[in-house]
Design an enzyme around this catalytic site. Structure first.
Site, mmCIF file in Angstrom:
data_model
loop_
_atom_site.group_PDB
_atom_site.id
_atom_site.type_symbol
_atom_site.label_atom_id
_atom_site.label_comp_id
_atom_site.label_asym_id
_atom_site.label_seq_id
_atom_site.Cartn_x
_atom_site.Cartn_y
_atom_site.Cartn_z
ATOM 1 N N GLU A 57 0.820 -1.219 0.000
ATOM 2 C CA GLU A 57 0.000 0.000 0.000
ATOM 3 C C GLU A 57 0.852 1.266 0.000
ATOM 4 O O GLU A 57 0.431 2.297 -0.557
ATOM 5 C CB GLU A 57 -0.937 -0.001 1.217
ATOM 6 C CG GLU A 57 -1.979 -1.107 1.198
ATOM 7 C CD GLU A 57 -1.494 -2.431 1.780
ATOM 8 O OE1 GLU A 57 -2.340 -3.336 1.960
ATOM 9 O OE2 GLU A 57 -0.271 -2.563 2.053
ATOM 10 N N PHE A 437 11.577 6.360 3.409
ATOM 11 C CA PHE A 437 12.470 5.274 3.007
ATOM 12 C C PHE A 437 11.711 4.325 2.083
ATOM 13 O O PHE A 437 10.609 3.880 2.395
ATOM 14 C CB PHE A 437 12.921 4.544 4.270
ATOM 15 C CG PHE A 437 14.273 3.903 4.201
ATOM 16 C CD1 PHE A 437 15.367 4.584 3.705
ATOM 17 C CD2 PHE A 437 14.464 2.622 4.694
ATOM 18 C CE1 PHE A 437 16.628 4.005 3.686
ATOM 19 C CE2 PHE A 437 15.718 2.023 4.688
ATOM 20 C CZ PHE A 437 16.797 2.717 4.181
ATOM 21 N N ASP A 462 20.803 0.397 -1.312
ATOM 22 C CA ASP A 462 20.382 -0.973 -1.025
ATOM 23 C C ASP A 462 19.374 -1.039 0.113
ATOM 24 O O ASP A 462 18.433 -1.837 0.081
ATOM 25 C CB ASP A 462 21.606 -1.852 -0.717
ATOM 26 C CG ASP A 462 22.457 -1.309 0.420
ATOM 27 O OD1 ASP A 462 22.417 -1.880 1.522
ATOM 28 O OD2 ASP A 462 23.171 -0.305 0.202
ATOM 29 N N ASN A 489 26.181 -0.631 -0.723
ATOM 30 C CA ASN A 489 27.320 -0.800 0.188
ATOM 31 C C ASN A 489 26.936 -1.624 1.412
ATOM 32 O O ASN A 489 27.646 -1.611 2.419
ATOM 33 C CB ASN A 489 27.892 0.566 0.607
ATOM 34 C CG ASN A 489 26.909 1.382 1.430
ATOM 35 O OD1 ASN A 489 25.711 1.088 1.433
ATOM 36 N ND2 ASN A 489 27.389 2.424 2.099
ATOM 37 N N THR A 491 24.864 -1.155 3.619
ATOM 38 C CA THR A 491 24.891 -0.308 4.813
ATOM 39 C C THR A 491 23.853 0.797 4.678
ATOM 40 O O THR A 491 23.611 1.301 3.581
ATOM 41 C CB THR A 491 26.283 0.357 4.980
ATOM 42 O OG1 THR A 491 27.280 -0.662 5.027
ATOM 43 C CG2 THR A 491 26.370 1.211 6.230
ATOM 44 N N TYR A 560 31.554 5.194 0.414
ATOM 45 C CA TYR A 560 31.580 6.632 0.699
ATOM 46 C C TYR A 560 32.915 7.016 1.321
ATOM 47 O O TYR A 560 33.513 6.245 2.086
ATOM 48 C CB TYR A 560 30.470 7.015 1.675
ATOM 49 C CG TYR A 560 29.070 6.955 1.114
ATOM 50 C CD1 TYR A 560 28.636 7.880 0.179
ATOM 51 C CD2 TYR A 560 28.180 5.973 1.521
ATOM 52 C CE1 TYR A 560 27.352 7.833 -0.333
ATOM 53 C CE2 TYR A 560 26.895 5.907 1.019
ATOM 54 C CZ TYR A 560 26.486 6.847 0.094
ATOM 55 O OH TYR A 560 25.220 6.793 -0.417
#
Length: 572
Positions: A57, A437, A462, A489, A491, A560
């Site tokens: 949803e 997110f 990811d 990564n 992470t 990074y």
């Protein structure tokens, strides 16, 4: 009483009236996941509205958000009762803080069995959703559905735009309308959102013109309501005539074309740290008059970012009254439609000589240095290299004024704010207000549906991507030609940055994941995929994806290089 609706053949039900009214208001897609209310509504009762089944949803809410943003018309999302509604709520919150006219719909228990917290799957939907909407009501009689839709759309299309919500008890949704019900009146279609207009706003225009005339280095700080008002062309012409630089929020990137000399870029509080350069000082330090045009505090360009360097006079032009006077008190506050203001200011400054844009050559050189980075790193590509490659291919395949870059949420997003190509309004899309997110995939779906003849490139980390990766199957089923770049990564990189900012070290248990094979994941969902570990490989993969005509995913291992310093602008 039965929980299965028995709809008399040929009846005109509340469900039919709902879809008819949504269509009359310009809704062409309903994204969602249906539950047992399918006995009351099939979503094929009215021609011209497509139901788009999603895996989650949240995807439905964000896809509706972005499609509504780009079309300028309300779009809808739907969820079943209880947990369906709560899953949808993050998408609804996204459209509130990201300012999009979404009509959110959710089923509810039968009207005679609504005991929130006691009935199976029954929650008080209106109470849950009210704080994150501009309008929230529950259907109480089948014949009031038209009025509820009209009210939800009116609220959604009034600045600041945002979601409206209707809770739909399943028995009422499937109930026939009274045979003597009058025909619905014509739907009040709005060409653009309705602005608050202060009766004395025109008296402020000469003051603003005088400030510009007396300024050495004025700057325009532009937010997304400039786009919603239809003022982009006027603003560009005004900036060019008066030679005033334009700085934007994340979501207003593209108001000035990417390579335009007066495009001073979008601002993020992370930029000084990413670039290891005093970018905010260079952008705002010399500015003596700042005009915040269509500015919205939710877009995360904070007043503290521009209060540096010389003393400044700040003008606010917005279609709402100032909601945050504690943190933003402009010297002049003009409350009106942005397009109307731009027209009036253009006339009032007809005799004003062009200004002198302040020098940002150092910042531009630093950005060019980043994007040209030729290094081959053993631990993975750098995000600026990835975005430069995306820019290169997007420019080749899209052409001027076309193409969309979508960014999910993470540290890489702020590289996108700084570096991603945006040659049209909403040419760069991200969740500026809510930072939800997993936003990237559904946002890219909405963008591709809104701009079917243009390429859409998505960059996602990811962490965020895998939080919502089930809808890879949806884009495969719809055959949406998205090019997806997953920078991996293993992470949550932005959280690692905050750990180091606060503690000068990382705590892996809170940020590190085990590895996911995103190529295999994509293929399992019917999406062709590959892995790229160098610029050369990535450019080739991007070109293939852009020409493929169906969804394509590229996994790029990255790392990074960050230090905890340089992020003082994030202080609230």
């Amino acid at each position: 009483m039965s929980r299965v609706s028995a709809i008399p053949a040929g009846s005109r039900t509340a469900a039919v009236a709902l879809l008819e009214r949504l269509h009359a208001h310009g809704v062409r897609h309903v994204f969602g996941v249906v539950g047992r209310e399918a006995a009351s509504i099939l979503f094929d009762e009215v021609d011209g509205i497509d139901f788009v089944l999603t895996r989650h949803e949240f995807t439905a809410g964000v896809a509706a958000d972005v499609l509504a943003r780009l079309t300028g018309q309300p779009q809808a999302c739907f969820a079943t009762l209880g947990p369906g509604m709560t899953n949808l709520s993050t998408g609804v919150a996204t459209s509130l803080l990201d300012r999009s006219p979404v009509i959110a719909l959710a089923a509810q228990s039968e009207s005679y069995d609504i005991f929130p917290g006691d009935t199976h799957q029954c929650l008080d939907s209106v109470a849950v959703i009210t704080p994150m909407t501009k309008y929230a009501r529950q259907l109480e009689r089948p014949d009031e559905i038209t009025d509820l839709v009209d009210s939800a759309v009116t609220a959604a299309m009034t600045e600041p735009v945002g979601p409206g919500f209707i809770s739909l008890p399943v028995d009422l949704l499937g109930a026939p309308l009274p045979e003597d019900a009058p025909p619905a009146p014509e739907a009040p279609r709005l060409g653009k959102p309705v602005a608050t207009v202060d009766a004395g706003w025109q008296d402020q225009v000469p003051k603003v013109a005088e400030l510009i005339a007396g300024a050495e280095h004025p700057v325009l700080v532009v937010g997304a309501s400039t786009i919603r008002s239809g003022a982009v062309e006027q603003l560009r012409a005004l900036a060019e005539r008066l030679r005033i630089p334009v700085i934007t929020t994340y979501i207003a990137k593209g108001v000035m074309p990417h390579a335009h000399p007066l495009n001073y870029g979008a601002v993020t509080g992370y930029m000084d740290g990413i670039l290891d350069y005093p970018a905010l000082d260079e952008l705002f330090g010399p500015a003596d008059v700042i005009l915040t045009v269509g500015y919205d505090y939710a877009e995360d360009l904070r007043p503290s970012m521009w209060t540096r360097g010389v003393d400044k006079t700040v003008v606010r032009i917005a279609p709402t009254t100032n909601p945050v006077p504690r943190v933003y008190r402009p010297s002049v506050d003009v409350v009106t439609d942005v397009a109307a203001f731009a027209t009036a200011l253009d006339a009032a400054t007809a005799a004003v000589e062009p200004r002198t844009p302040h020098d940002i050559s150092g910042l531009r050189a630093r950005i060019a240095e980043f994007l040209a980075d030729p290094a081959e790193y053993q631990d993975g590509m750098r995000v600026h290299q990835v975005i430069d490659s995306m820019n290169t291919v997007l420019e080749q395949v899209a052409g001027p004024g076309r193409g969309t870059v979508v960014s999910d949420i993470g540290f890489f997003r702020h590289y996108g704010v700084l570096f991603a190509r945006a040659d049209q309004p909403y040419g760069f899309l991200t969740s500026a207000g809510c930072s939800s997110f997993g936003y990237g995939l559904p946002a890219a779906m909405g963008a591709q549906l809104a701009r079917p003849g243009e390429p859409t490139f998505l960059i996602a980390g990811d962490g965020g991507f895998h939080s919502n990766s089930a809808d890879l199957e949806t884009i495969a089923r719809l055959n949406l030609p998205l090019v997806i770049v997953v920078v991996n990564n293993d992470t949550n990189g932005l959280i690692e940055l905050y750990q180091n900012m606060g503690h000068h070290r990382s705590h892996d248990s809170a940020i590190r994941f085990s590895s996911v094979d995103f190529v295999a994941l994509a293929q399992a969902n019917g999406v062709e995929a590959t892995r790229a570990g160098s610029r050369e490989d990535l450019l080739a993969a991007l070109r293939k994806g852009a020409e493929l005509g169906r969804p394509f995913l590229i996994e790029v291992p990255i790392a990074y290089d960050f230090q905890p310093g340089g992020f003082g602008a994030l202080s609230i």
